[in-house]
Write a protein that holds these residues in place. Structure first.
Motif, PDB file in Angstrom:
ATOM      1  N   GLU A  42       0.537  -1.317   0.483  1.00  0.00           N
ATOM      2  CA  GLU A  42      -0.303   0.235  -0.201  1.00  0.00           C
ATOM      3  C   GLU A  42       0.974   0.954  -0.784  1.00  0.00           C
ATOM      4  O   GLU A  42       0.433   1.980  -0.373  1.00  0.00           O
ATOM      5  N   LYS A  43       1.698   1.307   0.966  1.00  0.00           N
ATOM      6  CA  LYS A  43       2.932   2.244   0.702  1.00  0.00           C
ATOM      7  C   LYS A  43       3.448   2.907  -0.208  1.00  0.00           C
ATOM      8  O   LYS A  43       3.654   3.732  -0.949  1.00  0.00           O
ATOM      9  N   ASN A  44       3.439   1.200  -1.224  1.00  0.00           N
ATOM     10  CA  ASN A  44       4.418   2.147  -2.702  1.00  0.00           C
ATOM     11  C   ASN A  44       3.621   2.934  -3.162  1.00  0.00           C
ATOM     12  O   ASN A  44       3.989   3.497  -4.463  1.00  0.00           O
ATOM     13  N   GLN A  45       2.107   1.905  -2.968  1.00  0.00           N
ATOM     14  CA  GLN A  45       1.322   1.954  -4.584  1.00  0.00           C
ATOM     15  C   GLN A  45       0.816   3.367  -3.673  1.00  0.00           C
ATOM     16  O   GLN A  45       0.856   4.568  -4.987  1.00  0.00           O
ATOM     17  N   ILE A  46       0.629   3.985  -2.538  1.00  0.00           N
ATOM     18  CA  ILE A  46       0.149   5.027  -1.992  1.00  0.00           C
ATOM     19  C   ILE A  46       1.804   6.292  -3.327  1.00  0.00           C
ATOM     20  O   ILE A  46       1.471   7.534  -3.238  1.00  0.00           O
ATOM     21  N   SER A  47       2.491   6.123  -2.685  1.00  0.00           N
ATOM     22  CA  SER A  47       3.704   7.258  -2.204  1.00  0.00           C
ATOM     23  C   SER A  47       3.716   6.783  -4.408  1.00  0.00           C
ATOM     24  O   SER A  47       4.161   8.454  -4.594  1.00  0.00           O
ATOM     25  N   ASN A  48       3.326   5.604  -5.248  1.00  0.00           N
ATOM     26  CA  ASN A  48       3.807   6.493  -6.318  1.00  0.00           C
ATOM     27  C   ASN A  48       2.093   7.154  -6.474  1.00  0.00           C
ATOM     28  O   ASN A  48       2.630   8.251  -7.748  1.00  0.00           O
ATOM     29  N   LEU A  49       1.307   7.200  -6.954  1.00  0.00           N
ATOM     30  CA  LEU A  49       0.267   7.653  -6.951  1.00  0.00           C
ATOM     31  C   LEU A  49       0.742   9.392  -6.602  1.00  0.00           C
ATOM     32  O   LEU A  49       0.191  10.242  -6.908  1.00  0.00           O
ATOM     33  N   ILE A  50       1.051   9.727  -5.420  1.00  0.00           N
ATOM     34  CA  ILE A  50       1.483  10.625  -4.980  1.00  0.00           C
ATOM     35  C   ILE A  50       2.730  11.440  -5.638  1.00  0.00           C
ATOM     36  O   ILE A  50       1.802  12.770  -6.026  1.00  0.00           O
ATOM     37  N   LYS A  51       3.683  10.773  -6.180  1.00  0.00           N
ATOM     38  CA  LYS A  51       4.322  11.670  -7.615  1.00  0.00           C
ATOM     39  C   LYS A  51       3.743  11.988  -8.331  1.00  0.00           C
ATOM     40  O   LYS A  51       4.033  12.942  -9.073  1.00  0.00           O
ATOM     41  N   GLN A  52       3.106  10.674  -9.129  1.00  0.00           N
ATOM     42  CA  GLN A  52       2.635  11.427  -9.831  1.00  0.00           C
ATOM     43  C   GLN A  52       1.151  12.547 -10.284  1.00  0.00           C
ATOM     44  O   GLN A  52       1.881  13.444 -11.047  1.00  0.00           O
TER      45      GLN A  52
ATOM     46  N   ASN B 187       1.442  14.973  -7.821  1.00  0.00           N
ATOM     47  CA  ASN B 187       2.470  16.249  -8.089  1.00  0.00           C
ATOM     48  C   ASN B 187       2.645  16.305  -9.530  1.00  0.00           C
ATOM     49  O   ASN B 187       2.822  17.848  -9.634  1.00  0.00           O
ATOM     50  N   GLU B 188       3.422  15.684  -9.991  1.00  0.00           N
ATOM     51  CA  GLU B 188       3.769  15.955 -11.302  1.00  0.00           C
ATOM     52  C   GLU B 188       3.018  16.598 -11.906  1.00  0.00           C
ATOM     53  O   GLU B 188       3.245  17.450 -12.548  1.00  0.00           O
ATOM     54  N   LEU B 189       1.650  15.857 -11.807  1.00  0.00           N
ATOM     55  CA  LEU B 189       0.717  16.648 -13.119  1.00  0.00           C
ATOM     56  C   LEU B 189       0.553  18.184 -12.024  1.00  0.00           C
ATOM     57  O   LEU B 189       0.306  19.365 -12.726  1.00  0.00           O
ATOM     58  N   ARG B 190       0.268  18.857 -10.263  1.00  0.00           N
ATOM     59  CA  ARG B 190       0.395  19.048  -9.816  1.00  0.00           C
ATOM     60  C   ARG B 190       1.411  20.475 -10.680  1.00  0.00           C
ATOM     61  O   ARG B 190       0.821  21.865 -10.638  1.00  0.00           O
ATOM     62  N   SER B 191       2.467  20.510 -10.606  1.00  0.00           N
ATOM     63  CA  SER B 191       3.304  21.005 -11.139  1.00  0.00           C
ATOM     64  C   SER B 191       3.019  21.836 -12.717  1.00  0.00           C
ATOM     65  O   SER B 191       3.592  22.761 -12.891  1.00  0.00           O
ATOM     66  N   GLN B 192       2.561  20.915 -13.052  1.00  0.00           N
ATOM     67  CA  GLN B 192       1.994  21.086 -14.264  1.00  0.00           C
ATOM     68  C   GLN B 192       1.119  21.505 -14.433  1.00  0.00           C
ATOM     69  O   GLN B 192       0.360  22.578 -15.449  1.00  0.00           O
TER      70      GLN B 192
END
Length: 466
Positions: free
Chosen positions: A410-420, A422-427
């Motif tokens: 779950e942790k890995n899955q969540i941190s991946n989603l968060i990364k995605q 935040n990427e979108l947010r920065s764009q």
RNA sequence: GGUGAGGUGGCAGAGUGGCUAUGCGUUCGCCUGCAAAGCGAAUCUAUAGGGGUUCAAAUCCCUUCCUCACCUCCA
């Protein structure tokens, strides 16, 4: 540690040099348990957890009353046996209290399994002249026990004038209570005096004497058991053993609803099943510990909702700590250590002083708030977390609080989603970012956007919020 | 009627002679793309009424009023 003793009407020191033996009067298993039962049992569970956290050995015995008119009546109503009813509700009990994160007692003796012990206790009382056989059963002669009334502060002559004592011509005195009731209807057991079943009070005397001896440290239960149950237990046990029964009598206040006692007869109970579904175990535990155990607490939606907010703060604190990293924030470890130790000392002192759980909770929340403050200003680091976490865990564990656990996957899955995200947010692709947030929230995860990072936490699902 | 426990700010709830916890709420603010959560500041300066003791009382004494529990099974 000091505990208020109902008998001496004063705080008494709990002797922790050897093990602390506790006998807690449990429930009569004829129906579902409710939050009133839960309060008493959670108070004792927390007491036990606290003593054990101090390295004190605790021997906790809690009985089940599984022979009683209420059980028999229920069996008749359902056209079944008393045994089936009591077995069903014992199972129900464990189901409820396991969910409430109550540690199992060391022993759960049942009345029906101790008939022989009760018979030998009754025989002893007859031999010593404290009990007699009459037409309807064996009775305890209350006036033979000179100190009768010392726990409930009642005078025997005033009790007699009270009109509500059971009328029974076969008793020598209206105050006398049954140790053994003759009966032909099942369930019955053979006894030297005739077929029948035991009275309610004798079971606790027999089982506590058997498992904890005649002078154990704490005898507990709800306040409503003081009279006649505990008064009668004292009369029986001390007449038999000749020594003082329990060292401390600890009684827990009632749970009220709209200011009235919650009870089956008033029909205003909230079952444990219901409160678990509505609020969940952590909220219920925090609620039960939110007032001093000697005082009543009122069950109200408003207060329970307030408790949810507190619980969210605890969850927030937990996730801030376990997900902290090595940020470059400046640390003042000494100051943090001081605050942490101060909080724990306050916590312990509160519990040592007549088990003041509301005061202990405020000490716990001071630490929680402090950590959340650090986190809010992005000052929390791995080092800080590692230092504070054990103390936080120790207090949570004494209080019996359990934060929802997450797996590595779950942790890995969540941190991946968060990364995605935040990427979108920065764009500035906010719509797509929000879709990911929705996806995460469907996993029961709440996101918290700090300045430099996004924290997530897995919150407990609270029934009333959905 | 008897016995016991209590009456603390809008709410919950500590505090047994002096330093008037704590939390929720409310208002404003910080943070945020928005939100949520979190955080900050402000707000409330409370001690059932009336007497008394004291330099000083929520805390001790007297008194009035009120609430609850137990006196029947009850956690």
């Amino acid at each position: 540690m000091r505990i208020f003793d109902t008998l001496s009407v004063a705080e008494k020191n709990v002797d922790t040099t050897n093990s602390v033996r506790i006998y807690l009067c449990g429930v009569t298993v004829y129906d579902e348990s409710h939050i009133g039962h839960a309060r008493t049992i959670i108070v004792f569970d927390t007491l036990r957890r606290y003593l054990e956290s101090k390295g004190v050995k605790v021997n906790l015995v809690q009985n089940f009353t599984d022979v009683d008119d209420k059980i028999i009546n229920r069996a008749i109503k359902e056209n079944t046996s008393a045994d089936i009813i009591s077995t069903r509700y014992i199972k129900n009990y464990f189901n409820d209290f396991d969910k409430l994160n109550v540690k199992r007692a060391d022993l759960y003796p049942k009345a029906t399994e101790h008939i022989a012990d009760m018979i030998s206790l009754i025989s002893g009382l007859i031999d010593k002249g404290f009990a007699y056989v009459s037409k309807n059963g064996v009775y305890f002669a209350v006036l033979k026990f000179k100190e009768y009334g010392k726990l409930s502060k009642k005078k025997t002559d005033e009790l007699i004038s009270g009109a509500r004592v059971e009328v029974d011509e076969t008793k020598k005195d209206p105050l006398d209570f049954a140790l053994w009731k003759f009966s032909e209807d099942s369930p019955t057991w053979d006894s030297p005096w005739g077929k029948g079943r035991p009275g309610w009070h004798i079971e606790c005397s027999a089982m506590s004497l058997k498992y904890l001896g005649s002078d154990f440290e704490i005898h507990g239960g709800g306040r409503d058991l003081i009279f006649p149950h505990h008064e009668n237990e004292i009369a029986q046990s001390e007449s038999f053993s000749g020594v003082n029964f329990a060292k401390i009598w600890m009684h827990v206040g009632m749970v009220t609803i709209n200011g009235e006692k919650m009870s089956k007869s008033l029909g205003n109970t909230k079952s444990i099943d219901h409160v678990l579904k509505t609020w969940g175990p952590n909220i219920v535990r925090l609620f039960c510990l939110s007032g001093h155990y000697t005082k009543p607490i009122d069950y109200s939606e408003e207060i329970l909702k307030e408790t949810i907010i507190k619980w969210r703060q605890v969850e927030n604190c937990y996730f801030e700590m376990i997900l902290s990293d090595d940020s470059k924030a400046t640390e003042d470890l000494d100051q943090i250590k001081d605050i942490m130790q101060e909080s724990k000392t306050e916590f312990d002192n509160a519990l040592d002083s007549d088990f003041n759980t509301p005061l202990a909770l405020s000490a716990f929340f001071k630490l929680v708030k402090y950590i959340n403050q650090l986190a809010s200003s992005e000052k929390i680091t791995r080092k800080i977390s590692d230092m504070v976490f054990p103390t936080f865990q120790a207090m949570s564990s004494i209080l019996g609080l359990q934060i929802v656990q997450v797996t590595e996957d779950e942790k890995n899955q969540i941190s991946n989603l968060i990364k995605q995200r935040n990427e979108l947010r920065s764009q500035k692709k906010f719509q797509e970012a929000d879709e990911i947030r929705k996806q995460i929230s469907d996993m029961n995860i709440t996101l918290i956007d700090h300045k430099t990072k996004t924290l997530w936490m897995k919150q407990e699902k609270i029934g009333i919020e959905n």
